[in-house]
Design a protein around this motif. Structure first.
Motif, mmCIF file in Angstrom:
data_model
loop_
_atom_site.group_PDB
_atom_site.id
_atom_site.type_symbol
_atom_site.label_atom_id
_atom_site.label_comp_id
_atom_site.label_asym_id
_atom_site.label_seq_id
_atom_site.Cartn_x
_atom_site.Cartn_y
_atom_site.Cartn_z
ATOM 1 N N GLU A 113 -1.566 -6.492 -8.041
ATOM 2 C CA GLU A 113 -2.254 -5.349 -7.565
ATOM 3 C C GLU A 113 -2.773 -5.503 -6.064
ATOM 4 O O GLU A 113 -2.827 -4.500 -5.440
ATOM 5 N N SER A 114 -2.672 -6.654 -5.720
ATOM 6 C CA SER A 114 -2.967 -6.904 -4.215
ATOM 7 C C SER A 114 -2.025 -7.788 -3.596
ATOM 8 O O SER A 114 -2.186 -8.292 -2.119
ATOM 9 N N ILE A 115 -0.938 -8.212 -3.977
ATOM 10 C CA ILE A 115 -0.018 -9.218 -3.454
ATOM 11 C C ILE A 115 0.608 -8.502 -2.153
ATOM 12 O O ILE A 115 1.184 -7.646 -1.850
ATOM 13 N N LYS A 116 0.819 -9.418 -0.955
ATOM 14 C CA LYS A 116 1.557 -9.221 -0.013
ATOM 15 C C LYS A 116 2.815 -9.638 -0.218
ATOM 16 O O LYS A 116 3.263 -10.581 -0.749
ATOM 17 N N TYR A 117 3.899 -8.793 0.297
ATOM 18 C CA TYR A 117 5.201 -9.046 -0.076
ATOM 19 C C TYR A 117 6.120 -8.580 1.038
ATOM 20 O O TYR A 117 5.810 -7.552 1.586
ATOM 21 N N THR A 118 7.426 -9.324 1.078
ATOM 22 C CA THR A 118 8.320 -8.698 2.171
ATOM 23 C C THR A 118 9.678 -8.500 1.187
ATOM 24 O O THR A 118 10.250 -9.442 0.469
ATOM 25 N N LEU A 119 10.212 -7.224 1.566
ATOM 26 C CA LEU A 119 11.489 -6.851 1.180
ATOM 27 C C LEU A 119 12.584 -7.075 1.799
ATOM 28 O O LEU A 119 12.728 -6.863 3.055
ATOM 29 N N TYR A 120 13.754 -7.334 1.254
ATOM 30 C CA TYR A 120 15.195 -7.913 1.913
ATOM 31 C C TYR A 120 15.994 -7.003 1.139
ATOM 32 O O TYR A 120 16.069 -6.871 0.183
ATOM 33 N N GLY A 121 17.058 -6.591 2.122
ATOM 34 C CA GLY A 121 18.114 -5.806 1.447
ATOM 35 C C GLY A 121 18.095 -4.535 1.053
ATOM 36 O O GLY A 121 17.113 -3.590 1.634
ATOM 37 N N ASN A 122 18.369 -4.080 0.004
ATOM 38 C CA ASN A 122 18.021 -2.801 -0.905
ATOM 39 C C ASN A 122 17.079 -2.579 -1.890
ATOM 40 O O ASN A 122 17.037 -1.747 -2.596
ATOM 41 N N VAL A 123 16.184 -3.702 -1.855
ATOM 42 C CA VAL A 123 14.953 -3.854 -2.885
ATOM 43 C C VAL A 123 14.228 -2.512 -2.401
ATOM 44 O O VAL A 123 13.899 -2.355 -1.278
ATOM 45 N N ILE A 124 13.828 -1.710 -3.545
ATOM 46 C CA ILE A 124 12.990 -0.614 -3.412
ATOM 47 C C ILE A 124 11.538 -1.019 -4.098
ATOM 48 O O ILE A 124 11.673 -1.300 -5.333
ATOM 49 N N ALA A 125 10.522 -0.417 -3.520
ATOM 50 C CA ALA A 125 9.195 -0.704 -4.191
ATOM 51 C C ALA A 125 8.778 0.651 -4.644
ATOM 52 O O ALA A 125 8.920 1.911 -3.615
ATOM 53 N N GLY A 127 12.952 -8.528 6.995
ATOM 54 C CA GLY A 127 12.458 -7.793 5.988
ATOM 55 C C GLY A 127 11.347 -6.775 6.277
ATOM 56 O O GLY A 127 11.204 -6.946 7.423
ATOM 57 N N THR A 128 10.907 -6.101 5.167
ATOM 58 C CA THR A 128 10.009 -5.027 5.668
ATOM 59 C C THR A 128 8.796 -5.618 4.947
ATOM 60 O O THR A 128 8.857 -5.804 3.533
ATOM 61 N N VAL A 129 7.645 -5.752 5.798
ATOM 62 C CA VAL A 129 6.410 -6.366 5.181
ATOM 63 C C VAL A 129 5.330 -5.226 4.459
ATOM 64 O O VAL A 129 5.300 -4.417 5.443
ATOM 65 N N LEU A 130 5.077 -5.432 3.333
ATOM 66 C CA LEU A 130 4.020 -4.420 2.840
ATOM 67 C C LEU A 130 3.038 -4.968 2.282
ATOM 68 O O LEU A 130 3.050 -6.054 1.647
ATOM 69 N N GLU A 141 21.576 -3.669 -7.223
ATOM 70 C CA GLU A 141 23.035 -4.210 -7.579
ATOM 71 C C GLU A 141 22.934 -5.878 -7.416
ATOM 72 O O GLU A 141 22.286 -6.445 -6.782
ATOM 73 N N GLU A 142 24.145 -6.258 -8.275
ATOM 74 C CA GLU A 142 24.528 -7.769 -7.752
ATOM 75 C C GLU A 142 24.606 -8.140 -6.598
ATOM 76 O O GLU A 142 25.486 -7.316 -5.600
ATOM 77 N N GLY A 143 24.280 -9.216 -6.082
ATOM 78 C CA GLY A 143 24.630 -9.638 -4.886
ATOM 79 C C GLY A 143 23.654 -10.856 -4.181
ATOM 80 O O GLY A 143 22.991 -11.259 -5.048
ATOM 81 N N VAL A 144 23.874 -11.070 -2.725
ATOM 82 C CA VAL A 144 22.770 -12.088 -2.406
ATOM 83 C C VAL A 144 21.718 -11.747 -1.284
ATOM 84 O O VAL A 144 21.192 -12.512 -0.836
ATOM 85 N N ARG A 145 21.671 -10.298 -1.142
ATOM 86 C CA ARG A 145 21.216 -9.622 0.118
ATOM 87 C C ARG A 145 19.677 -9.222 -0.688
ATOM 88 O O ARG A 145 18.799 -9.094 0.392
ATOM 89 N N ASP A 146 19.576 -8.840 -1.863
ATOM 90 C CA ASP A 146 18.357 -8.064 -2.394
ATOM 91 C C ASP A 146 17.333 -9.262 -2.832
ATOM 92 O O ASP A 146 17.675 -9.587 -3.876
ATOM 93 N N TYR A 147 16.262 -9.174 -2.371
ATOM 94 C CA TYR A 147 15.125 -10.055 -2.979
ATOM 95 C C TYR A 147 13.955 -9.682 -2.274
ATOM 96 O O TYR A 147 13.681 -8.990 -1.162
ATOM 97 N N ALA A 148 12.875 -10.407 -2.889
ATOM 98 C CA ALA A 148 11.307 -10.219 -2.147
ATOM 99 C C ALA A 148 10.635 -11.250 -2.348
ATOM 100 O O ALA A 148 10.967 -12.363 -3.115
ATOM 101 N N VAL A 149 10.080 -11.698 -1.183
ATOM 102 C CA VAL A 149 9.296 -12.786 -0.934
ATOM 103 C C VAL A 149 7.936 -12.240 -1.286
ATOM 104 O O VAL A 149 7.269 -11.541 -0.413
#
Length: 206
Positions: free
Chosen positions: A194-206, A2-5, A18-26
């Motif tokens: 406004e300050s949360i740390k998060y990790t993106l997986y798949g094709n999620v766009i911020a 994932g990409t940590v932001l 899109e529908e699927g199981v790859r796209d999510y954010a932690v």
């Protein structure tokens, strides 16, 4: 991987294309989620309609600790602590233009209420005496059947989510209405968009 932001995403959405199981954010809350009361606020936009479940918020430890859903019949529901049933509320329906969803719950009484675009439901009693325990993982976009995994494409979010805030207490109705109206208020003390740390997986766009 994932990409940590770490940067602020104030005023921005996470897009689940899109529908699927790859796209999510932690999400990484600033303090452990250990709750005997809460207010959970989020804004969601989607074009998914018909008989289709949608998970909005999944917090999982060794069980489903705190989940917010749209049910097959269109109702919005809260599930706490591996319960076989959730508390369900009628909803006017989601739209592509965005809807504000807020759920409040208090353990000592079990009082639970659902807010939709600034309007409050009748209160219900749900899981009196329960506690939401720490040590879990918060995921947006997918429902966890196992810690951080075992997703179902037919439950995934397709659309946008933003303004996710979690407080460890029940906000008064005036504050919830003012947040919906865009008036300055204190932000979530557990999850603050406004300050949360998060990790993106798949094709999620911020």
């Amino acid at each position: 991987m994932g990409t940590v932001l770490v940067r602020s995403i104030r005023g921005q959405s996470l897009v689940f294309p899109e529908e699927g199981v790859r796209d999510y954010a932690v999400l990484q809350p600033s303090v452990p989620i250990d709750l005997t009361a809460f207010t959970l606020w989020l804004r969601v936009a989607t074009e998914l309609s018909g008989h289709r479940e949608i998970i909005f918020f999944s917090y999982f430890n060794d069980r489903d600790e705190l989940n917010i859903w749209r049910e097959l019949d269109g109702r919005i529901s809260l599930y706490l602590g591996r319960s076989n049933y959730g508390e369900k509320f009628s909803s006017p329906g989601l739209s592509t233009f965005g809807n504000h969803i807020c759920m409040t719950w208090e353990s000592s009484s079990g009082l639970t209420a659902f807010w939709f675009n600034g309007k409050r439901s009748a209160s219900k009693i749900y899981r009196k005496g329960h506690q939401v325990i720490p040590g879990g993982r918060v995921i947006l976009g997918q429902e966890q059947d196992k810690f951080g995994s075992r997703f179902d494409a037919q439950q995934s979010l397709v659309g946008e989510i933003s303004d996710v805030h979690l407080w460890d207490y029940v906000l008064p109705p005036t504050s919830i209405k003012q947040i919906y109206e865009g008036k300055p208020q204190s932000l979530g003390n557990i999850i603050n968009w406004e300050s949360i740390k998060y990790t993106l997986y798949g094709n999620v766009i911020a």
